[in-house]
Write an enzyme that holds these catalytic residues in place. Structure first.
Site, PDB file in Angstrom:
ATOM      1  N   GLY A  71       0.810  -1.218   0.000  1.00  0.00           N
ATOM      2  CA  GLY A  71       0.000   0.000   0.000  1.00  0.00           C
ATOM      3  C   GLY A  71       0.841   1.264   0.000  1.00  0.00           C
ATOM      4  CB  SER A 200      -2.110  -3.032   1.011  1.00  0.00           C
ATOM      5  OG  SER A 200      -1.105  -3.767   1.653  1.00  0.00           O
ATOM      6  CG  HIS A 202      -0.632  -6.416   4.893  1.00  0.00           C
ATOM      7  ND1 HIS A 202      -0.706  -6.036   6.219  1.00  0.00           N
ATOM      8  CD2 HIS A 202      -0.243  -5.315   4.212  1.00  0.00           C
ATOM      9  CE1 HIS A 202      -0.352  -4.748   6.323  1.00  0.00           C
ATOM     10  NE2 HIS A 202      -0.069  -4.305   5.118  1.00  0.00           N
ATOM     11  CB  THR A 238      12.151 -10.106 -11.353  1.00  0.00           C
ATOM     12  OG1 THR A 238      13.230  -9.868 -12.253  1.00  0.00           O
ATOM     13  CG2 THR A 238      11.544 -11.480 -11.598  1.00  0.00           C
ATOM     14  CB  CYS A 326       1.332   7.490  21.950  1.00  0.00           C
ATOM     15  SG  CYS A 326      -0.268   8.220  22.072  1.00  0.00           S
TER      16      CYS A 326
HETATM   17  C1  LIG Z   1      -5.008   3.591   4.800  1.00  0.00           C
HETATM   18  C2  LIG Z   1      -3.676   2.919   4.658  1.00  0.00           C
HETATM   19  N1  LIG Z   1      -2.877   3.293   3.653  1.00  0.00           N
HETATM   20  C3  LIG Z   1      -1.666   2.718   3.449  1.00  0.00           C
HETATM   21  C4  LIG Z   1      -1.220   1.733   4.295  1.00  0.00           C
HETATM   22  C5  LIG Z   1       0.121   1.126   4.026  1.00  0.00           C
HETATM   23  O1  LIG Z   1      -0.030  -0.153   3.491  1.00  0.00           O
HETATM   24  P1  LIG Z   1       1.191  -1.189   3.521  1.00  0.00           P
HETATM   25  O2  LIG Z   1       1.300  -1.662   4.941  1.00  0.00           O
HETATM   26  O3  LIG Z   1       0.790  -2.288   2.605  1.00  0.00           O
HETATM   27  O4  LIG Z   1       2.392  -0.465   3.053  1.00  0.00           O
HETATM   28  C6  LIG Z   1      -2.017   1.324   5.372  1.00  0.00           C
HETATM   29  C7  LIG Z   1      -1.530   0.300   6.312  1.00  0.00           C
HETATM   30  O5  LIG Z   1      -1.804   0.361   7.492  1.00  0.00           O
HETATM   31  C8  LIG Z   1      -3.277   1.928   5.551  1.00  0.00           C
HETATM   32  O6  LIG Z   1      -4.090   1.574   6.533  1.00  0.00           O
END
Ligand SMILES: Cc1ncc(COP(=O)(O)O)c(C=O)c1O
Length: 392
Positions: A71, A200, A202, A238, A326
């Site tokens: 992401g 993303s 995961h 790749t 935090c």
């Molecule tokens: C809204 C949002 N954007 C981007 C990300 C980043 O994704 P990644 O962990 O796959 O880099 C996250 C991950 O917590 C997210 O919640």
């Protein structure tokens, strides 16, 4: 004691069916998809299948899908890739104050290092961006609008369709970070009216370190990684074949039966919120009035530290996280809750529960059962609470 995992916004366990789909692409079908010989046809076809599957889930052409390393990388390619095309002219970017750091820090980089102007639009107390404010912020030199689809801390869904219309009317490219919404709600890039969309794996029971970026045909981005012509020159290197197959399989599974799972998660979340609000006085739900992705709730336990609630829950085998990012040295409240106007000490007492596929009513009931004693104990130690005169 098995963990009651309620932090699905942070990450999800990889579905065993996803792992199974990925396995052949390590030691058995390992050909480089760019190689010419027949042995590489398997991996090439696997990537084609994955691209078609992801495109099907987002209702777009396979050609519009670029696989990435997650992401954060998708957000970076979208934002910097658009900005770099206009580097000589500088330019202006509009974003919101509640974005994930993958977007916020990227926009700050454009401002601080590359001389772009950035407008950070605020949100209302529910966490919603006002499209009229985006419209007002538009300038002739606006290079990009980037506003997230669903917020990771409070789960609030943003009016992306309306922002998309504003962007389209002015011919400004529009990116949305849909990392928290893809796989949880239906996402149709055409209906949303976006030019770029990040996701993303995961976050929807796929593997970590693999993501995708939707790039509407006609939009051109400068690559951040130079090298081969992979992913139409937008992301050299790749391909992570196993990861890409895992992403597509996970998305296919998440999208099939998405409505039933939404209903289940909505009812579990309501049960959790209702139980907490009924049993623990001085609690509130941040963003509770807004339309939210199913499964996310951000609860403010007034007069306590969210970090302490998390630690106490952890001792009881429950994994949740704070709404405020935090560190021990720097008790800064969450930028999202601050933007929503949540008072600093209320923000610091906020905890995010992210429910997911394996959570049950029994688990929710167990959390509702253990929380009152945890909060009461912490409040007894809280000078803030004592000052209210409510302590026993
Ligand atoms: C809204 C949002 N954007 C981007 C990300 C980043 O994704 P990644 O962990 O796959 O880099 C996250 C991950 O917590 C997210 O919640």
């Amino acid at each position: 004691m098995s963990t009651i995992y309620m932090d699905h916004n942070a990450t999800t366990p990889t579905d065993p069916r996803v792992v199974e789909a990925m396995l052949p692409y390590f030691a058995e079908k390992y050909g480089n998809p760019s190689s010419p010989y027949s042995m590489s046809q398997d991996t090439k076809r696997a990537i084609e299948w994955a691209r078609e599957t992801v495109a099907g889930a987002l209702s777009c052409e396979p050609r519009a899908i670029v696989f990435t390393g997650g992401g954060s990388e998708s957000d970076n390619i979208a934002i910097k890739g658009t900005a770099l095309r206009r580097l000589g002219e500088r330019g202006h970017v509009i974003t919101s104050r509640i974005e994930h750091h993958a977007v916020l820090h990227t926009c700050e980089y454009l401002r601080d290092r590359l001389g772009f102007d950035v407008t950070f639009v605020g949100v209302d107390p529910s966490g919603i961006v006002d499209p009229a404010e985006i419209e007002e912020a538009c300038r002739p030199d606006t290079t990009l609008i980037t506003v997230m689809h669903a917020n990771n801390e409070v789960g609030v869904i943003e009016p992306v369709e309306e922002i998309g219309r504003i962007a389209r009317d002015r011919g400004i490219p529009f990116h949305t970070d849909a990392v928290q919404s893809v796989g949880k709600v239906r996402v149709d890039v055409g209906a949303l009216g976006v030019d770029l969309l990040a996701l993303s794996a995961h976050k929807f029971y796929g593997p970590k370190g693999v993501g995708a970026l939707y790039v509407r045909p006609g939009i051109t981005l400068d690559p951040l990684t130079h090298g081969g012509s992979h992913e139409w020159g937008m992301r050299a290197g790749t391909e992570n074949v196993a990861g890409i197959v895992g992403l597509a399989k996970a998305l296919e599974l998440a999208v099939s039966g998405i409505e039933a799972e939404q209903e289940r998660l909505r009812s579990l979340t309501e049960r959790l919120e209702e139980g907490i609000l009924r049993r623990i006085p001085d609690t509130s739900i941040n963003g509770g009035r807004a339309l939210r992705i199913p499964g996310t709730t951000n609860v403010a336990f007034h007069y306590v530290e969210g970090e302490s609630v998390i630690l106490a829950l952890d001792m009881e085998g429950v994994a949740a996280s704070t709404g405020s990012a935090c560190t021990t040295d720097n008790a800064e409240p969450s930028h999202v809750l601050s933007a929503m106007g949540v008072e600093t000490n209320v923000a610091q007492g906020s905890v995010r529960f992210g429910l997911g596929r394996h959570n049950t009513e029994d688990e929710v009931d167990r959390v509702v059962e253990i929380l009152p004693a945890i909060v009461e104990r912490l409040r007894e130690m809280s000078p803030l609470y004592r000052r209210t005169g409510r302590s026993r």
